[in-house]
Design an enzyme around this catalytic site. Sequence first.
Site, PDB file in Angstrom:
ATOM      1  N   GLU A 207       0.638  -1.271   0.084  1.00 60.52           N
ATOM      2  CA  GLU A 207      -0.245   0.086   0.114  1.00 60.52           C
ATOM      3  C   GLU A 207       0.826   1.101  -0.096  1.00 60.52           C
ATOM      4  O   GLU A 207       0.394   2.188  -0.615  1.00 60.52           O
ATOM      5  CB  GLU A 207      -0.965   0.127   1.307  1.00 60.52           C
ATOM      6  CG  GLU A 207      -2.221  -0.845   1.076  1.00 60.52           C
ATOM      7  CD  GLU A 207      -1.967  -2.413   1.054  1.00 60.52           C
ATOM      8  OE1 GLU A 207      -2.731  -3.109   0.608  1.00 60.52           O
ATOM      9  OE2 GLU A 207      -0.775  -2.649   1.605  1.00 60.52           O
ATOM     10  N   HIS A 276      -9.166  -5.818  11.000  1.00 57.13           N
ATOM     11  CA  HIS A 276      -9.882  -5.688   9.842  1.00 57.13           C
ATOM     12  C   HIS A 276     -11.435  -4.952   9.869  1.00 57.13           C
ATOM     13  O   HIS A 276     -12.089  -5.107   8.734  1.00 57.13           O
ATOM     14  CB  HIS A 276      -9.900  -6.735   8.889  1.00 57.13           C
ATOM     15  CG  HIS A 276      -8.685  -7.568   8.551  1.00 57.13           C
ATOM     16  ND1 HIS A 276      -8.657  -8.635   7.902  1.00 57.13           N
ATOM     17  CD2 HIS A 276      -7.491  -6.869   8.382  1.00 57.13           C
ATOM     18  CE1 HIS A 276      -7.400  -8.924   7.544  1.00 57.13           C
ATOM     19  NE2 HIS A 276      -6.628  -7.785   7.969  1.00 57.13           N
TER      20      HIS A 276
END
Length: 473
Positions: A207, A276
């Site tokens: 990322e 998450h």
Amino acid sequence: MPTEILMPALSPTMEKGNLAKWLKKEGDAVKSGDVIAEIETDKATMEVEAVDEGTLGKILVPEGTNDVAVNTPIAMILAEGEDASALKDGKPSPARQQKAAESASPAEKPDAAKQAEAPAPAPAPTGTAKPIAAAAMPEPEVPEGTELVTMTMREALRDAMAEEMRRDPDVFVMGEEVAEYQGAYKVTQGLLDEFGARRVIDTPITEHGFTGVGIGAAFDGLKPIVEFMTFNFAMQAMDQLINSAAKTRYMSGGQIQLSIVFRGPNGAASRVAAQHSQDYSAWYSHIPGLKVIAPSNAADAKGLLKAAIRDPNPVIFLENEILYGHSSPVPKLDDYVLPIGRARVARPGKDVTIVAWSMGMTYALKAAEELAKDGIDAEVIDLRTLKPMDTATIIESLKKTGRVVTVEEGWKQSGVGAEIAAVLMEEAFDYLDAPVVRVCGKDVPMPYAANLEKLALPSVVEVVKAVKAVTYR
């Protein structure tokens, strides 16, 4: 093609300044970074640098001119091989003007049906850290009899990207599994087949790296849509998002625009545990220079994503994995674009105002139905945009109801609901007949066990209880 030099801002609140002196004259060669002029206000002086290499082809604002509005073109730079014929009456060629019009954000551009008759809006200031409020921008008119097509949010997001990619060749999509796999949640399904691997790009699982690549592409004038498989993974790219994307337009005095969208699922899904399941709404809405959008239905998702892609600022577009499969009607129009920074009254009412966004709207609307059975008429406001926040709509509703409850899946401390409560205390205290009550996620890392996960999230029961508390029922 000729490059415009715009009047930059010396501060987030600056609207105009004085062009004190030109340090270069027409015909002089310039390089990127060369100081070409000085501007000043009553508080500061700033040097204006060339943003490209070439020749100073035309000075549009003479030195000594006072009260030059921020974002006004003050000069034109000709690229190598160009001459003054590339300029017409001191302005870019019609092709460049058309390109600028196509790239304008919805705040700067009327819809296609009204463009011919509507007067050109004033250009928005550049280089300001505080996003421009959109309260004056109307909702697009949906003509009577317009066909409404029921589609999932997933399909609405895909259609928004496809339409903008057809409209503007500078728009492209990048991220993990967006191409060959058609998207981790199938949001980019079909885009690779239509637009090819040059504009739908699979990235490595890094990322920090691909976010930086996207930002660099935006610096160079492209319009990336960067997909995060989940915003939890975007934590690896926080330096890129906060220090590069959010700040560069301001730090360059508006000379570097950054038309880029970061999108993907945000918040809890279903049993994906603490790492998450985080809601980043408050995180990103805290940062000057970012616009933050969190839609709750397919129509808003489509209209706001199209607006985000056209916006000259970096936009954080927070989706929700559970909402991807939810269906709702979307107007079948050639160009359905919604204004950023405008809330929507999803359900009119008179007894209490419930403010929510994204997944919080599912709790709010269901709670309103339950409250109606007890004779409590709740008005539900869908914020849609968290930054800039449409506090005017909330205050107008408060004036009518006297009571406000906010609903969010994020944690209570320093949350979006806390910001709403503070604004209402500061700007509308006399209209409050009860304290603002926040319904939020519990102050714990998200449990994995299904029964504990349910307890950690807000519920319809909690919203109903909060409303009854503020209405003294």
